[in-house]
Write an enzyme that holds these catalytic residues in place. Sequence first.
Site, PDB file in Angstrom:
ATOM      1  N   ASP A  64       2.878 -36.924 -21.662  1.00 27.56           N
ATOM      2  CA  ASP A  64       4.104 -37.814 -21.369  1.00 27.56           C
ATOM      3  C   ASP A  64       4.811 -38.238 -22.383  1.00 27.56           C
ATOM      4  OD1 ASP A  64       2.068 -39.171 -21.459  1.00 27.56           O
ATOM      5  OD2 ASP A  64       2.848 -40.746 -20.213  1.00 27.56           O
ATOM      6  N   HIS A  65       4.407 -38.115 -23.563  1.00 26.43           N
ATOM      7  CA  HIS A  65       5.186 -38.462 -24.704  1.00 26.43           C
ATOM      8  C   HIS A  65       5.567 -37.231 -25.810  1.00 26.43           C
ATOM      9  CE1 HIS A  65       4.721 -42.867 -23.969  1.00 26.43           C
ATOM     10  NE2 HIS A  65       3.933 -42.336 -22.960  1.00 26.43           N
ATOM     11  N   HIS A 140      -4.434 -47.791 -27.731  1.00 34.80           N
ATOM     12  CA  HIS A 140      -4.316 -46.953 -26.661  1.00 34.80           C
ATOM     13  C   HIS A 140      -5.499 -46.023 -26.824  1.00 34.80           C
ATOM     14  CE1 HIS A 140      -2.663 -45.078 -23.145  1.00 34.80           C
ATOM     15  NE2 HIS A 140      -2.019 -43.971 -23.710  1.00 34.80           N
ATOM     16  N   HIS A 268       7.945 -47.650 -18.988  1.00 37.16           N
ATOM     17  CA  HIS A 268       6.805 -46.939 -19.012  1.00 37.16           C
ATOM     18  C   HIS A 268       6.182 -47.629 -17.696  1.00 37.16           C
ATOM     19  CE1 HIS A 268       2.765 -45.043 -19.748  1.00 37.16           C
ATOM     20  NE2 HIS A 268       3.474 -44.196 -20.406  1.00 37.16           N
TER      21      HIS A 268
END
Lengths: 301, 301
Positions: A64-65, A140, A268
């Site tokens: 998604d990035h 993360h 986000h």
Amino acid sequence: MHLTVLGCYAATPRTLTNPTSQVLEINNHVVLIDCGEGTQVELRRHKIKFSRINHIFISHLHGDHFFGLPGFISTMRLLGRDKELHVYGPKGIKEAITLLLKLGDSWTNYPLLFHELTSKETELIFEDDKISVSTIPLDHRVYTNGYLFKEKLGKRKLNVAAVEKYGIDKAYYNNLKNGRDITLDNGSIVPNKELTYDPPKPKSYAFCSDTIYDESLADKVKEVDVLYHESTFLDSEAHLAAKTKHATAKQAAQVAKDANVKTLVLGHYSTRYKSIVLFKEEASTVFPNVLLADDGKTFDF
Amino acid sequence: MHLTVLGCYAATPRTLTNPTSQVLEINNHVVLIDCGEGTQVELRRHKIKFSRINHIFISHLHGDHFFGLPGFISTMRLLGRDKELHVYGPKGIKEAITLLLKLGDSWTNYPLLFHELTSKETELIFEDDKISVSTIPLDHRVYTNGYLFKEKLGKRKLNVAAVEKYGIDKAYYNNLKNGRDITLDNGSIVPNKELTYDPPKPKSYAFCSDTIYDESLADKVKEVDVLYHESTFLDSEAHLAAKTKHATAKQAAQVAKDANVKTLVLGHYSTRYKSIVLFKEEASTVFPNVLLADDGKTFDF
């Protein structure tokens, strides 16, 4: 400083929400930050010329990035690009893009330059006379960096009335803008401060996504003008945030408060919530100046 | 047989046009054919459940047929899929997807099975009691296959009135559907033909994109019900078609005519043309039954 949010929702592209991508215009640079699937379509929708983008910064290699990048790079070729394109991102990004282009036998015919990141410490990764860009190591599920964009202090601005009063020739203007004093024909010295104004205060933008709440982050983004901090969840789902290494709106606001930033921009968002206004309400209980990113929204800072 | 065209334009995703992807529903199977960037969003827009798709067929590894696949596979994981997903495509597709998932540390938690293709001859690559799928080797700039989907002949249909007239017990219905004759209690034999109807004629769909015009293709798609054939260009740009290994509308129609297919569906249009109606006009001078694919269009065959 102008920010266009192309997408700011977590996890997957949907009909009405896009994954992460932003365009930051800062001191004549146009940079792309993250590139989820659909980024190139959103760039077209917002009439942002692909050719103005020379630098792309990818935070981490979750889809998604990142899954919009192969297509964006390929499209640049079809559009006849010949300028260098610089891609900054975690180690592995070069291998991935190279493999995809090789399989399609469609290597770029413009210089595509990768700058792979591996350090867990802050690094200065780009600098010219206009801006600097440093990494902000984040925590993360995979290796992730935020990015800190800082304008350089510009030249001093001429005080036209004062300059004319002293009859100073144009040949000296550049010296004045660079802060020099002037010696007049009669030998007297006019201090620069009488002839110029201070340049505009340089601005700074910190992009921090994706990350778990990390107290030590505040030090790294101390007093930035704008902090974009992810807020995937609300406090009611703080346990999910911890488990998936994301943050809540409240936690994002705590970072903003501890860092004494001017403005916090949230994004986000998980799509589980009915309204993103809930994120602003929650963050505002901790930090006063909260803005909500949303797809297609633009900000002037 | 039901076809949903998710995207049918060449080269790059744009605000109003999508790259190639189709969903074919054939004899209770739902298959995805090609997966350009944006496919998962179009599936959502058309309310096609991701979970119904168990087989994906990728023609070749150019981005406009393939760059939506990593995201689609990742989203399947987020949706909690546990069934097998089968991906058919050129050799290299496994390495590419595997690398992207590995970099994101987000391997699927459902079985993801790759069937890599290397042969330049037609191969039967899937078969069950409902359908068969064979490759159609195509001539493009990289290794490319079309796919021929064929329904299997179904069971015979009961002639309810005739069955009741002879007072045949339900226990024999399956034998009847399988084509067996029936021996009555009095010893006389009733031929199956008196008690059943022929099953519906099996249908076939040939997907051929991307490809240069190839006379020999007609043999491979002989008498199919529906031929989807790319027509990137019009005859006025036949030189570009030859150079880039694409076809014109006229050439697509020639294949349809030579193969004696029932219906030709055109697609993979270059966005240089003002109206796709031009493609139909050109093809119709050669072959009568031409339909135009368009994004979001559905067909019942």
